[in-house]
Scaffold this motif. Structure first.
Motif, short mmCIF file in Angstrom:
data_model
loop_
_atom_site.label_atom_id
_atom_site.label_comp_id
_atom_site.label_asym_id
_atom_site.label_seq_id
_atom_site.Cartn_x
_atom_site.Cartn_y
_atom_site.Cartn_z
N ARG A 226 0.84 -1.20 0.00
CA ARG A 226 0.00 0.00 0.00
C ARG A 226 0.87 1.25 0.00
NH1 ARG A 226 -0.36 2.18 5.15
NH2 ARG A 226 0.35 0.81 6.85
N ARG A 227 0.36 2.28 -0.62
CA ARG A 227 1.05 3.57 -0.64
C ARG A 227 0.88 4.25 0.71
NH1 ARG A 227 1.97 5.59 -6.13
NH2 ARG A 227 2.12 7.70 -5.23
N THR A 228 1.92 4.97 1.10
CA THR A 228 1.87 5.80 2.30
C THR A 228 2.28 7.21 1.93
OG1 THR A 228 4.18 5.37 2.91
CG2 THR A 228 2.52 3.79 3.69
N ASP A 229 2.18 8.13 2.88
CA ASP A 229 2.58 9.51 2.60
C ASP A 229 4.05 9.60 2.19
OD1 ASP A 229 0.05 10.38 3.16
OD2 ASP A 229 0.49 10.93 5.25
N GLY A 230 4.89 8.74 2.79
CA GLY A 230 6.32 8.82 2.52
C GLY A 230 6.85 7.83 1.51
N GLY A 231 5.99 6.90 1.05
CA GLY A 231 6.49 5.90 0.11
C GLY A 231 5.54 4.73 0.00
N VAL A 232 5.99 3.55 0.48
CA VAL A 232 5.18 2.34 0.41
C VAL A 232 5.32 1.56 1.70
CG1 VAL A 232 5.40 2.11 -2.10
CG2 VAL A 232 7.08 1.00 -0.61
N SER A 233 4.35 0.69 1.91
CA SER A 233 4.43 -0.26 3.02
C SER A 233 4.11 -1.64 2.47
CB SER A 233 3.44 0.11 4.13
OG SER A 233 3.57 -0.79 5.23
N VAL A 234 5.07 -2.58 2.64
CA VAL A 234 4.87 -3.95 2.19
C VAL A 234 4.41 -4.77 3.38
CG1 VAL A 234 5.96 -5.98 1.20
CG2 VAL A 234 6.61 -3.70 0.39
#
Length: 441
Positions: A226-234
């Motif tokens: 998922r996308r986050t404000d700072g990049g991605v989260s796997v």
């Protein structure tokens, strides 16, 4: 855009029995991820592509985490035939005819650079257990038209691209080297070679972890991104990895979870199988494949062969069924004996198979899906050297670079039309190829 997180679609699977596994001697397991982590780049997939990308990022001082769904070497990196080639599935004359001579020259350069980069990496990290050698590859023609075709291609490579590594051999010379009377001549490519695939990928992982401190987690499937404000989260069963960039390095095994969906729908998986005999008797050993190269034939449903550890290995691309079958292995053994009658009474000791990721244009691809997701995939059965090189290029893309990748760019990595019908298409195509081969076309 959101990338949906989901539960795993398949469970972690045990090691694949093979000659490579028997020769590896075993190793210590790496831990699975058990908490949340922050890093610069997270790589999904711990095969050649993912580990080469990690090595490149380490070289550039970038914090990296690698997630492997099973164990290192479980996928194609531990199951392939260990043939190190400097080619793609499309011929270079065909690329020149469709895209121009300069494009063919750039693809040719990328393929040869991939072999050089692999050799340099093995030497730099001291991976002697990989058994890499530039022993050459002999392509054996199964009929006269095929011989003329590959001889003409060798002449074109010399004339148009200055490739002096190709040498045309007569039918008698091919017989003297292979011990088979089934071939009408061949072309020897002298700048390529072989390695021990599982020993290489396990050795690479060990060096990166122990010497360079890579955070590498086995049995840690990426179940979603998922996308986050700072990049991605796997997302994994044991925690999340938060990063600025993610590299997908899952290739033909991208269907294990939804995290690989973008690659999965752009590949057509073909099953490739390998058999390995018991050790050969000395007299047979001295008659067959006397120069210990890798060898392949020119049929559309291509067969390849080499000797390892005193045994005869014989592999071929198949398309029928998602799992191993004794019928398929028996057919492979019959093909082996038809080419090499000396092996009629030699027992087969190992049988294994795996998936090859085929693309619509028969070329591998590397680049960006979007501003936070990079990928490399689609090696079409010629990925031992290219997957390593593409991993390095994927690392550069993840850091904002734009390396020249010619036809391998992301824009050419197209979705498979009517994807749910792909299995029917695979069977139809393979059946047609088998018919043409049987007819000598």
């Amino acid at each position: 855009m959101q990338w949906k997180a989901s539960e795993m679609t398949s469970s972690v699977i045990a090691n694949i029995p093979s000659l490579w596994r028997e020769m590896s001697g075993g190793r210590s397991e790496l831990p699975s991820l058990q908490n949340d982590r922050d890093t610069d780049v997270v790589i999904v997939g711990g095969g050649y592509t993912g580990l080469a990308a990690a090595h490149r990022l380490i070289e550039r001082g970038v914090a990296t985490v690698v997630l492997e769904a099973n164990r290192i070497g479980w996928g194609a990196s531990g199951r392939n035939g260990g043939v190190v080639s400097a080619k793609v599935r499309q011929s270079f004359p065909a690329i020149a005819a469709q895209h121009g001579l300069e494009t063919a020259r750039s693809v040719h350069r990328l393929c040869h650079t991939a072999v050089d980069e692999l050799e340099a990496l093995i030497e730099a990290l001291g991976l002697t257990q990989a058994g890499f050698q530039r022993c050459g590859n002999l392509r054996c023609a199964h009929h006269e038209r095929a011989f003329k075709s590959i001889a003409d291609e060798a002449e074109w490579l010399q004339r148009a691209l200055g490739d002096g590594d190709q040498r045309v051999l007569s039918a008698e010379a091919v017989h003297d080297e292979t011990g088979s009377r089934a071939f009408f001549g061949g072309v020897l490519s002298e700048g390529v070679g072989t390695l021990l695939p599982l020993a290489y990928v396990e050795g690479l992982a060990e060096v990166l972890v122990k010497r360079h401190g890579l955070a590498l987690f086995e049995q840690t499937p990426a179940t979603g991104i998922r996308r986050t404000d700072g990049g991605v989260s796997v997302i994994t069963p044991g925690g999340e990895v938060r990063a600025r960039q993610v590299i997908l390095a899952t290739n033909a095994y991208s269907g294990q979870t939804e995290a690989g969906e973008r690659i999965r729908t752009r590949l057509v998986p073909f099953r490739s199988s390998i058999i390995a005999t018991e050790p050969l008797a000395p007299a047979v050993q001295q008659r067959l494949l006397v120069n210990n190269r890798s060898y392949g034939e020119t049929r559309r449903m291509m067969r390849w062969f080499r000797k390892v550890d005193g045994r005869f290995l014989f592999g071929g691309r198949g398309a029928f069924g998602k799992h191993d079958s004794r019928v398929a292995f028996d057919a492979l053994q019959r093909s082996m004996i038809s080419l090499f009658p000396d092996l009629a009474n030699v027992k087969v000791a190992y049988r294994w198979s795996g998936h090859v990721g085929m693309t619509l244009d028969a070329l591998p691809h590397v680049g960006r899906f979007d501003d936070r997701m990079v990928f490399a995939a689609g090696y079409n059965g010629a990925g031992v050297s290219l997957s390593n090189y593409m991993g390095r290029l994927a690392a550069d893309f993840s850091l904002g670079d734009s390396p020249d990748v010619s036809l391998f760019g992301a824009s050419n990595f197209r979705r498979v039309p009517c994807y749910p019908l792909r299995e029917f298409g695979i069977r139809l195509t393979a059946g047609w190829y088998q018919l043409l081969d049987a007819m000598g076309r």
